[in-house]
Write a protein that holds these residues in place. Structure first.
Motif, PDB file in Angstrom:
ATOM      1  N   ASP A 145      -1.317  -3.074   6.941  1.00  0.00           N
ATOM      2  CA  ASP A 145      -2.640  -3.689   7.066  1.00  0.00           C
ATOM      3  C   ASP A 145      -3.749  -2.659   7.252  1.00  0.00           C
ATOM      4  O   ASP A 145      -4.839  -2.799   6.692  1.00  0.00           O
ATOM      5  CB  ASP A 145      -2.655  -4.689   8.235  1.00  0.00           C
ATOM      6  CG  ASP A 145      -1.830  -5.930   7.938  1.00  0.00           C
ATOM      7  OD1 ASP A 145      -1.594  -6.206   6.746  1.00  0.00           O
ATOM      8  OD2 ASP A 145      -1.404  -6.606   8.892  1.00  0.00           O
ATOM      9  N   GLU A 146      -3.459  -1.611   8.030  1.00  0.00           N
ATOM     10  CA  GLU A 146      -4.463  -0.575   8.302  1.00  0.00           C
ATOM     11  C   GLU A 146      -3.820   0.807   8.185  1.00  0.00           C
ATOM     12  O   GLU A 146      -3.496   1.444   9.196  1.00  0.00           O
ATOM     13  CB  GLU A 146      -5.073  -0.767   9.696  1.00  0.00           C
ATOM     14  CG  GLU A 146      -5.858  -2.063   9.843  1.00  0.00           C
ATOM     15  CD  GLU A 146      -6.540  -2.165  11.200  1.00  0.00           C
ATOM     16  OE1 GLU A 146      -6.662  -1.127  11.882  1.00  0.00           O
ATOM     17  OE2 GLU A 146      -6.933  -3.273  11.581  1.00  0.00           O
ATOM     18  N   SER A 182      -4.597   8.669  12.591  1.00  0.00           N
ATOM     19  CA  SER A 182      -3.953   8.152  13.800  1.00  0.00           C
ATOM     20  C   SER A 182      -3.414   9.274  14.669  1.00  0.00           C
ATOM     21  O   SER A 182      -3.178   9.080  15.864  1.00  0.00           O
ATOM     22  CB  SER A 182      -2.803   7.205  13.434  1.00  0.00           C
ATOM     23  OG  SER A 182      -1.696   7.924  12.924  1.00  0.00           O
ATOM     24  N   HIS A 205      -5.921   7.115   7.701  1.00  0.00           N
ATOM     25  CA  HIS A 205      -6.654   7.857   6.668  1.00  0.00           C
ATOM     26  C   HIS A 205      -6.088   9.268   6.546  1.00  0.00           C
ATOM     27  O   HIS A 205      -5.930   9.966   7.544  1.00  0.00           O
ATOM     28  CB  HIS A 205      -8.136   7.917   7.029  1.00  0.00           C
ATOM     29  CG  HIS A 205      -8.957   8.682   6.049  1.00  0.00           C
ATOM     30  ND1 HIS A 205      -9.258   8.193   4.797  1.00  0.00           N
ATOM     31  CD2 HIS A 205      -9.528   9.917   6.129  1.00  0.00           C
ATOM     32  CE1 HIS A 205      -9.996   9.089   4.154  1.00  0.00           C
ATOM     33  NE2 HIS A 205     -10.169  10.138   4.932  1.00  0.00           N
ATOM     34  N   LYS A 253       0.841  -1.205   0.000  1.00  0.00           N
ATOM     35  CA  LYS A 253       0.000   0.000   0.000  1.00  0.00           C
ATOM     36  C   LYS A 253       0.874   1.253   0.000  1.00  0.00           C
ATOM     37  O   LYS A 253       1.893   1.324   0.698  1.00  0.00           O
ATOM     38  CB  LYS A 253      -0.940  -0.001   1.204  1.00  0.00           C
ATOM     39  CG  LYS A 253      -1.994  -1.107   1.156  1.00  0.00           C
ATOM     40  CD  LYS A 253      -2.976  -0.961   2.303  1.00  0.00           C
ATOM     41  CE  LYS A 253      -4.097  -2.007   2.217  1.00  0.00           C
ATOM     42  NZ  LYS A 253      -3.583  -3.364   2.501  1.00  0.00           N
ATOM     43  N   LEU A 307       2.121  -0.335   9.198  1.00  0.00           N
ATOM     44  CA  LEU A 307       0.885   0.338   8.805  1.00  0.00           C
ATOM     45  C   LEU A 307       0.272  -0.263   7.542  1.00  0.00           C
ATOM     46  O   LEU A 307      -0.759   0.217   7.075  1.00  0.00           O
ATOM     47  CB  LEU A 307       1.147   1.836   8.581  1.00  0.00           C
ATOM     48  CG  LEU A 307       1.718   2.607   9.771  1.00  0.00           C
ATOM     49  CD1 LEU A 307       2.030   4.035   9.359  1.00  0.00           C
ATOM     50  CD2 LEU A 307       0.732   2.592  10.940  1.00  0.00           C
TER      51      LEU A 307
END
Length: 272
Positions: free
Chosen positions: A193-194, A154, A197, A122, A191
Motif C-alpha cells: 500500500d505504501e 523507511s 521511497h 507494486k 509494503l
C-alpha cells in the motif's frame, strides 16, 4: 533473481560472525575500571565490532571475486548491504510472490509448464543496458539490494521476496535478444500500500496489472543463449503460443545468480 556475486539464495559464505567462549577467555584480563575505554566501549564490544568488520571484508571479497567472473565490479560501498542480506538470507523468511495456479500441463509424469495468474502489485524496478545480460542483472540487483537494505525512506530492511524477475525483449522470430532489460523486486505484502521511497533515483516503483503467465522451470546459468533456447522450447510446447506476447518475456530467478545450478523459470505473458 538467486550483481557481481549477488547471492539471492543457496549455499554461500559463512553466516554471521559470533564471539566464541574461547575468544572471550583469550581476551586480556583487566580491572573493572580499565575494562572500558574513554568512549565507553567494552572489550567485548570492541571484539564484536572487529569481527563484524572482518565478516564484512570476507563477504565483500567473496562477492568481488565472483563479480570478476561476470565482468562486474562490486564497489566497497556494497559491503554493508551484502552483510545485511547475508545475515537475513534465511529461506524460511523469504516471501514468495503469491499467485493462483490455473493449470499444470504434464507429459508422462513430467511437468511441462504451469499456467498461473499473478495479481496486481507494486514492484521496485530498474532498467539496465549493459553489454551482457549477466552484467545487467548483477548490476541491477546490486542497486535493488541497497534499496532493500535500508537505503529507502523507511530506513528499514525490507526483506527478500522471490523470485527476482528480469523482463527481456526479443525480436518476433525469437532469434535475438535486445540489450536493455528491467530487473524487478516484488514489494512484500505489508509494503504494497505504501512502498518506501528509494534513495536511488534510477529505481522506480511501478504497479503491474494482474497477469496470466505460462511458466516453465529450468536450471543452470542465464545468458543470451540459454534464455533464447528456453523461450523457443516453451513456444514449441504451448498449444496456443499466439495467445502470448511474442517479444516480451520474464526470467524469474529463485537462487543466487552466481550459482552454477540455479533454479530459474521462463514466463510467457498472456496478451491482455
Amino acid at each position: 533473481m538467486e550483481t557481481g556475486g549477488c547471492r539471492m539464495g543457496g549455499a554461500g559464505p559463512a553466516g554471521p560472525a559470533a564471539i566464541t567462549l574461547e575468544e572471550l577467555d583469550a581476551l586480556p584480563e583487566e580491572s573493572p575500571d580499565s575494562a572500558y575505554h574513554s568512549h565507553g566501549s567494552s572489550l567485548e564490544e570492541e571484539a564484536a565490532e572487529r569481527m563484524d568488520d572482518e565478516e564484512q571484508e570476507r563477504l565483500l571479497s567473496y562477492w568481488q571475486s565472483v563479480g570478476r567472473g561476470h565482468q562486474v565490479d562490486v564497489p566497497r560501498d556494497m559491503a554493508e548491504p551484502i552483510q545485511q542480506l547475508t545475515r537475513n538470507n534465511n529461506p524460511q523468511e523469504r516471501q514468495s510472490i503469491p499467485f493462483t495456479l490455473i493449470q499444470r500441463k504434464e507429459k508422462l509424469g513430467d511437468l511441462l509448464y504451469e499456467k498461473r495468474q499473478y495479481g496486481k502489485a507494486k514492484w521496485a524496478c530498474i532498467k539496465m543496458k549493459e553489454k551482457q545480460y549477466e552484467q545487467s542483472i548483477c548490476l541491477g540487483f546490486m542497486k535493488l539490494m541497497r534499496y532493500i537494505c535500508e537505503q529507502n525512506s523507511s530506513g528499514l530492511y525490507l526483506g527478500i521476496t522471490v523470485p527476482i524477475v528480469t523482463i527481456v525483449h526479443t525480436n518476433e522470430a525469437h532469434s535475438a535478444m535486445a540489450q536493455g532489460v528491467t530487473v524487478a523486486y516484488y514489494l512484500p505484502e505489508v509494503l504494497q500500500d505504501e512502498p518506501p521511497h528509494p534513495f536511488d533515483s534510477d529505481i522506480i516503483i511501478e504497479e503491474w496489472p494482474a497477469t496470466i503467465v505460462y511458466s516453465r522451470s529450468f536450471r543452470g546459468i542465464t545468458n543470451e543463449d540459454s534464455i533464447m533456447r528456453e523461450i523457443n522450447l516453451l513456444a514449441a510446447i504451448l498449444e496456443s503460443p499466439e495467445l502470448c506476447l511474442r517479444d516480451t518475456f520474464i526470467i524469474a530467478g529463485y537462487t543466487n545468480p552466481a550459482a552454477a545450478n540455479r533454479h530459474n523459470e521462463i514466463w510467457f505473458l498472456q496478451r491482455p
